[in-house]
Design an enzyme around this catalytic site. Sequence first.
Site, PDB file in Angstrom:
ATOM      1  CB  CYS A 170      -0.938   0.007   1.365  1.00  0.00           C
ATOM      2  SG  CYS A 170      -1.554   1.381   0.976  1.00  0.00           S
TER       3      CYS A 170
ATOM      4  CB  CYS B  79       0.437   1.736   4.255  1.00  0.00           C
ATOM      5  SG  CYS B  79      -1.173   1.022   4.075  1.00  0.00           S
TER       6      CYS B  79
END
Length: 148
Positions: A68, A71
């Site tokens: 991600c 993230c």
Amino acid sequence: MSLLHVVCPHCHTTNRVESDDLASAPDCGSCHKALFTGAPVNLSATEFERHIARNQLPVLVDFWAPWCGPCRMMAPAFEQAARELEPRVRLAKVNTEEAQGLGARLNIRSIPTLALFAGGREIARQAGAMGAADIVRWTQAQLVRVPA
């Protein structure tokens, strides 16, 4: 002054710490490492359960995954927030790729997702990447609503 249960970020043993001693760099009674490192703790699903159930400190969890992009972008901000929020709040990270059952049980639908736990239960949730100041501000605003 009161005794608080604080779970060690290293060996995951529950320690009793005087609330007045939190800022005095207390050590774990079992492994003798610092209970507060100013960095988020990486938790497995089992360790997550222990930290949520046994910590009397609020626990802010970043649910994330290595693939991600947002993230990974938020990771340094979460680390900076840990330096600002500890020892009043424990910050932890749960890799949803490694703890898929936990993510499903908690209904984590998007990542990154921040979830704040107090008293063994989730009290607030925020999806999406945030900067360090926003993480700190959001966490403090949620904690105001928690009875002492």
